[in-house]
Every structure is written in C-alpha cells, then in structure tokens.
Design a protein around this motif. Structure first.
Motif, PDB file in Angstrom:
ATOM      1  N   UNK A 259      48.585 -24.663 -17.041  1.00 37.39           N
ATOM      2  CA  UNK A 259      47.633 -24.119 -16.083  1.00 37.39           C
ATOM      3  C   UNK A 259      46.979 -22.838 -16.583  1.00 37.39           C
ATOM      4  N   UNK A 260      47.688 -22.094 -17.409  1.00 36.67           N
ATOM      5  CA  UNK A 260      47.108 -20.871 -17.977  1.00 36.67           C
ATOM      6  C   UNK A 260      46.338 -21.139 -19.273  1.00 36.67           C
ATOM      7  N   UNK A 261      46.415 -22.367 -19.797  1.00 31.48           N
ATOM      8  CA  UNK A 261      45.706 -22.714 -21.029  1.00 31.48           C
ATOM      9  C   UNK A 261      46.332 -22.082 -22.255  1.00 31.48           C
ATOM     10  N   UNK A 262      47.667 -21.992 -22.253  1.00 32.70           N
ATOM     11  CA  UNK A 262      48.393 -21.384 -23.365  1.00 32.70           C
ATOM     12  C   UNK A 262      49.122 -22.443 -24.179  1.00 32.70           C
ATOM     13  N   UNK A 263      49.521 -22.063 -25.384  1.00 34.76           N
ATOM     14  CA  UNK A 263      50.256 -22.955 -26.269  1.00 34.76           C
ATOM     15  C   UNK A 263      51.553 -23.396 -25.585  1.00 34.76           C
ATOM     16  N   UNK A 264      51.864 -24.694 -25.609  1.00 37.52           N
ATOM     17  CA  UNK A 264      53.080 -25.156 -24.940  1.00 37.52           C
ATOM     18  C   UNK A 264      54.362 -24.740 -25.652  1.00 37.52           C
ATOM     19  N   UNK A 265      54.279 -24.313 -26.918  1.00 34.89           N
ATOM     20  CA  UNK A 265      55.476 -23.906 -27.637  1.00 34.89           C
ATOM     21  C   UNK A 265      55.766 -22.420 -27.482  1.00 34.89           C
ATOM     22  N   UNK A 266      54.763 -21.578 -27.719  1.00 33.41           N
ATOM     23  CA  UNK A 266      55.033 -20.133 -27.699  1.00 33.41           C
ATOM     24  C   UNK A 266      54.515 -19.450 -26.443  1.00 33.41           C
ATOM     25  N   UNK A 267      53.525 -20.022 -25.784  1.00 33.80           N
ATOM     26  CA  UNK A 267      52.989 -19.423 -24.574  1.00 33.80           C
ATOM     27  C   UNK A 267      52.042 -18.260 -24.827  1.00 33.80           C
ATOM     28  N   UNK A 268      51.770 -17.956 -26.089  1.00 30.67           N
ATOM     29  CA  UNK A 268      50.899 -16.816 -26.392  1.00 30.67           C
ATOM     30  C   UNK A 268      49.514 -17.260 -26.845  1.00 30.67           C
ATOM     31  N   UNK A 269      49.445 -18.254 -27.695  1.00 29.92           N
ATOM     32  CA  UNK A 269      48.167 -18.699 -28.250  1.00 29.92           C
ATOM     33  C   UNK A 269      47.341 -19.468 -27.241  1.00 29.92           C
ATOM     34  N   UNK A 270      46.052 -19.479 -27.470  1.00 29.70           N
ATOM     35  CA  UNK A 270      45.143 -20.193 -26.583  1.00 29.70           C
ATOM     36  C   UNK A 270      45.145 -21.679 -26.921  1.00 29.70           C
ATOM     37  N   UNK A 271      45.043 -22.492 -25.915  1.00 29.03           N
ATOM     38  CA  UNK A 271      45.014 -23.941 -26.084  1.00 29.03           C
ATOM     39  C   UNK A 271      43.580 -24.440 -26.274  1.00 29.03           C
ATOM     40  N   UNK A 272      42.625 -23.724 -25.691  1.00 29.22           N
ATOM     41  CA  UNK A 272      41.254 -24.217 -25.651  1.00 29.22           C
ATOM     42  C   UNK A 272      40.318 -23.422 -26.545  1.00 29.22           C
ATOM     43  N   UNK A 273      39.371 -24.148 -27.102  1.00 28.72           N
ATOM     44  CA  UNK A 273      38.276 -23.579 -27.865  1.00 28.72           C
ATOM     45  C   UNK A 273      37.015 -23.915 -27.080  1.00 28.72           C
ATOM     46  N   UNK A 274      36.654 -23.100 -26.131  1.00 24.76           N
ATOM     47  CA  UNK A 274      35.561 -23.413 -25.221  1.00 24.76           C
ATOM     48  C   UNK A 274      36.137 -23.831 -23.882  1.00 24.76           C
ATOM     49  N   UNK A 275      35.347 -24.606 -23.123  1.00 16.60           N
ATOM     50  CA  UNK A 275      35.810 -24.970 -21.778  1.00 16.60           C
ATOM     51  C   UNK A 275      36.862 -26.074 -21.806  1.00 16.60           C
ATOM     52  N   UNK A 276      36.597 -27.169 -22.515  1.00 22.62           N
ATOM     53  CA  UNK A 276      37.547 -28.282 -22.534  1.00 22.62           C
ATOM     54  C   UNK A 276      37.976 -28.720 -23.927  1.00 22.62           C
ATOM     55  N   UNK A 277      37.371 -28.174 -24.966  1.00 27.48           N
ATOM     56  CA  UNK A 277      37.715 -28.566 -26.329  1.00 27.48           C
ATOM     57  C   UNK A 277      38.999 -27.854 -26.768  1.00 27.48           C
ATOM     58  N   UNK A 278      39.920 -28.614 -27.361  1.00 30.46           N
ATOM     59  CA  UNK A 278      41.180 -28.038 -27.828  1.00 30.46           C
ATOM     60  C   UNK A 278      41.010 -27.409 -29.200  1.00 30.46           C
TER      61      UNK A 278
END
Length: 135
Positions: A17-36
C-alpha cells in the motif's frame, strides 16, 4: 531459479500500500504511477518476478466502477440530467473512485507475490517421470 535470501518478511499490506520494496521496505516499487522499477534501489531485489497482470484493474472495476455507473444511472433516472451535467458530476466521481486505488492495489499484489513466492505454474517432466517410476 536461485533461491531468495531469507530476510524477515514485511507485511505485504504495509509494503504494497505504501509502494515500497516487499523485501526491505525502503526502496520504491514504482517508476511513475503504475510502472514498476526493474529492481529495488535500496536492496537490489529484482522485480522481474512481479506480474500482477489485470488483477488491480479487475478489482477496481468491480468495487469502484460499478457503483460509479450505478450513481450515473440513478442520477439519470431521477433527475434526467443533461449530458454536460454528467461531465461535472459523474465523471469526477468516476475518476476519484477508480484511479487512486490502482497503485496501492498493484503494490499489494506485487508484495503478496514476493511474500508467498508466487510464480507461474509449470510442469516438470522429470518430476512426473520420477514419480511414475517409483510407483
């Protein structure tokens, strides 16, 4: 496929829900609105495993678009609004209820795929042959 390094898992709900990395929780999951992103910028986790497909869009259609269309039909039936009035009532309601949930839902789907080691199903013929040889 190499096994992933054991890291204490974060809650898929929190990370997704926060759009964070599922492993570390620090990195961003998204590059833009919906692109990973290709990988996490903090821990280097490769996001190539992630394939939420149309899941987020399906759930948004079911739980947001259907009530929005029902509102439009109700407004039309009760008030017989002209088309231009629907542009100022129904369209904004549709956009507000359908677009914002897409990103958190996609993040949640990706985080759950990581958490549960979900991957595409395959048939391993060697396993099938070995099973038949032992029986």
């Amino acid at each position: 496929m190499p096994k992933r390094v054991h890291v204490p898992p974060l809650s898929p709900l929190q990370a997704g829900l926060r759009g964070r990395c599922p492993r570390c929780g620090r990195g961003s999951l998204f590059n833009g609105f919906l692109e990973l992103h290709k990988q996490c910028d903090a821990c280097g986790l490769d996001y190539s495993f992630a394939d939420p497909a149309d899941g987020p869009a399906f759930f948004v259609m079911c739980f947001a678009c259907v009530p929005s269309v029902a509102l439009a039909l109700w407004l039309e039936a009760v008030y017989s609004l002209p088309y231009w009035a629907h542009l100022f009532t129904t369209l904004p309601f549709l956009l507000v209820t359908c677009v914002p949930p897409l990103r958190p839902l996609k993040g949640w789907f990706v985080a759950r795929q990581y958490y549960y080691d979900a991957e595409e199903g395959r048939l391993a013929l060697e396993d099938v042959r070995a099973k038949h040889q032992t029986t």
